[in-house]
Design a protein around this motif. Structure first.
Motif, short mmCIF file in Angstrom:
data_model
loop_
_atom_site.label_atom_id
_atom_site.label_comp_id
_atom_site.label_asym_id
_atom_site.label_seq_id
_atom_site.Cartn_x
_atom_site.Cartn_y
_atom_site.Cartn_z
N GLY A 125 0.77 -1.23 0.00
CA GLY A 125 0.00 0.00 0.00
C GLY A 125 0.81 1.28 0.00
O GLY A 125 0.22 2.37 0.09
N TRP A 126 2.13 1.17 -0.16
CA TRP A 126 2.95 2.39 -0.05
C TRP A 126 2.77 3.35 -1.21
O TRP A 126 3.18 4.52 -1.12
CB TRP A 126 4.42 2.03 0.12
N THR A 127 2.12 2.91 -2.29
CA THR A 127 1.90 3.79 -3.44
C THR A 127 0.53 4.47 -3.41
O THR A 127 0.21 5.24 -4.32
CB THR A 127 2.03 3.00 -4.75
N LEU A 128 -0.27 4.22 -2.37
CA LEU A 128 -1.59 4.84 -2.29
C LEU A 128 -1.48 6.35 -2.04
O LEU A 128 -0.62 6.79 -1.26
CB LEU A 128 -2.40 4.22 -1.15
N PRO A 129 -2.35 7.16 -2.64
CA PRO A 129 -2.43 8.57 -2.26
C PRO A 129 -2.76 8.67 -0.76
O PRO A 129 -3.64 7.97 -0.26
CB PRO A 129 -3.59 9.10 -3.11
N GLY A 130 -2.03 9.54 -0.08
CA GLY A 130 -2.18 9.64 1.37
C GLY A 130 -1.01 9.05 2.11
O GLY A 130 -0.83 9.31 3.30
N VAL A 131 -0.20 8.25 1.40
CA VAL A 131 1.02 7.70 1.98
C VAL A 131 2.19 8.48 1.38
O VAL A 131 2.33 8.58 0.16
CB VAL A 131 1.19 6.19 1.67
N MET A 132 3.02 9.04 2.22
CA MET A 132 4.17 9.79 1.75
C MET A 132 5.28 9.69 2.78
O MET A 132 5.10 9.13 3.86
CB MET A 132 3.81 11.25 1.47
N THR A 133 6.44 10.21 2.45
CA THR A 133 7.55 10.13 3.39
C THR A 133 7.52 11.30 4.38
O THR A 133 6.93 12.35 4.11
CB THR A 133 8.90 10.15 2.65
N VAL A 134 8.17 11.10 5.51
CA VAL A 134 8.28 12.16 6.50
C VAL A 134 9.03 13.35 5.92
O VAL A 134 8.67 14.51 6.15
CB VAL A 134 8.99 11.64 7.77
N GLY A 135 10.08 13.08 5.13
CA GLY A 135 10.85 14.15 4.52
C GLY A 135 10.01 15.01 3.60
O GLY A 135 10.13 16.24 3.59
#
Length: 457
Positions: A125-135
């Motif tokens: 699920g890391w490519t879902l909109p709403g998932v992003m990096t802390v940086g």
């Protein structure tokens, strides 16, 4: 073609420090940066952020960037912002694009001070909109004072997610949960803590973040199998803890598992690299002055090995002295280096790094076959495994068969994941598996931009 003595790629702590010092030697310097203003990631937006509330949240280290940025602006170096370097040729011809137009700068020396990037760690699920990096979330905070809305989860390990979480709390934002992916510090990590006393300030700062986080936010530890799910966007976060599966609704999930040097340019230029075992990344081999195995090609700051902004700024000064030496300066640069205690300053700035490297090791869990590894081409871990079975541990064979690593990111988001899968499948040390062969253009460039190149007499 515009000529100069030194081209510096990057205007973070290392690039600015090097430019200031080189200008003092009288060399002509051009500094190229993708961002609209100097400061790098650490001091992004330092010239325009004037809100005391925001500055208070960003912290004392952020404010320390202002004097260096002012000195850089006043030093006389040619500053070229909002510009991408997409090719560097022998004889040091640097091709770049700005505002849709391409041009070339020639130089006697090239200094890469282009920093680091966050380590991509794929999961379901890391490519879902709403998932992003802390940086990426911190870039939004520094660029426009933006905070994530709704039910926000942070998952990761290391100083950056701790810092970002406390910055959010300082600004009145809420965090639904902090999912700590770090493991209990090993005896090896604890033994390295003794060396960190030389940077006691940073150590105490980290302990303060941990205490604040524990008081004001729910912290989840010792969990496995992080997943993000939803129809078309992030709707929930799921993990396993004590044999039970926990699922909670979520609007934003911010992830972080450390940073790695940017090495695409040095790989493409044929520099020798070495493996950093503790943090699992390649870095260019550098001599005592920051010169790579290609003469008159230098690297400074996190691009040569992650160490933080203080170490980066000092390394920029050291490398500038090395460049002056390479350009034939009559100044006794060895004496300058010794008298200004540059090596001592860098050692002090790196004092806590061995502990951090050992305390926050690289995640090495096996990826499920259906997890996407290459975001650009949507290649899964299972596809990579299928291609490499019966072959050799060569990421370029995977690249040729699947287009993995051939998208706009040029393998920046999948290179180390492919490397880990190949090492696992062929039962070889991960350090023995190479990275993708990198070829220019380093960044996407249009035919129109290339056509705009004009040869000058």
């Amino acid at each position: 073609m515009t000529p100069c003595d030194v081209v510096i790629v990057g205007s973070g702590p290392a690039g600015m420090s090097a430019a200031i010092r080189l200008q003092q030697f009288g060399y002509s310097v051009a500094v190229i940066d993708e961002q609209p203003s100097p400061g790098g990631q650490i001091w992004r937006g330092i010239e325009r952020n004037r809100s005391e509330l925001l500055l208070g949240a960003l912290g004392e280290d952020y404010r320390k960037g202002e004097p260096l940025v002012e000195r850089f602006r006043a030093c006389g170096a040619e500053y070229i912002p909002e510009t991408q370097v997409w090719q560097i040729e022998d004889g040091w011809k640097v091709f770049l694009t700005s505002r849709g137009k391409a041009r070339c700068i020639s130089a006697r020396v090239v200094l890469l001070a282009n920093g680091a990037q966050e380590r991509p760690v794929p999961f379901q699920g890391w490519t879902l909109p709403g998932v992003m990096t802390v940086g990426a979330a911190q870039i939004l905070l520094k660029s426009g004072g933006m905070l994530p809305q709704g039910r926000v989860f942070i998952a990761g390990a290391g100083p950056l997610p701790l810092l970002y979480a406390t910055q959010n709390l300082h600004l009145g934002a809420s965090i639904a949960g902090y999912l700590d992916t770090s493991t209990r510090p090993s005896l090896s990590a604890i033994s390295k803590l003794a060396g960190g006393w030389r940077d006691l300030r940073s150590l105490l700062k980290g302990l303060k973040w941990l205490r604040q986080l524990g008081r004001e936010t729910r912290v989840v530890k010792n969990f496995t199998d992080l997943k993000a799910g939803g129809e078309g966007r992030l709707e929930y976060v799921e993990w396993s803890n004590g044999g039970k599966t926990v699922r909670e609704s979520a609007d934003v999930l911010l992830v972080h598992e450390g940073v790695i040097p940017r090495i695409h340019e040095t790989l493409a230029l044929g520099c020798e690299h070495e493996w950093h075992e503790a943090q699992g990344y390649f870095r260019p081999k550098l001599d005592n002055w920051g010169e790579t195995t290609r003469k008159t090609l230098f690297v400074a700051g996190d691009a040569g090995g992650v160490g933080g902004w203080m170490a980066a700024a000092t390394s920029g000064e050291i490398v500038a002295l090395g460049i002056a030496k390479a350009l034939g300066s009559k100044t006794n640069v060895e004496a300058m280096r010794r008298d200004e205690k540059l090596d001592e300053r860098r050692r002090r700035a790196l004092a806590l790094r061995p502990f951090l490297d050992a305390a926050y090791p690289v995640p090495r869990g096996r990826l499920d076959d259906d997890v996407i590894v290459c975001r650009c081409e949507e290649i899964t871990a299972g596809t990579v495994r299928k291609i490499t079975r019966g072959g050799v541990a060569d990421p370029n064979a995977v690249k040729a068969a699947t287009r993995c690593g051939m998208g706009p990111c040029q393998g920046r988001q999948c290179g180390y994941s492919v490397q880990a899968i190949l090492a696992e499948e062929h039962d070889v040390p991960i350090a023995d598996v190479s990275f993708f062969n990198i070829r220019p253009p380093f960044k996407p460039v249009t035919l129109g931009e290339i056509a705009s190149l004009e040869e000058e007499p």
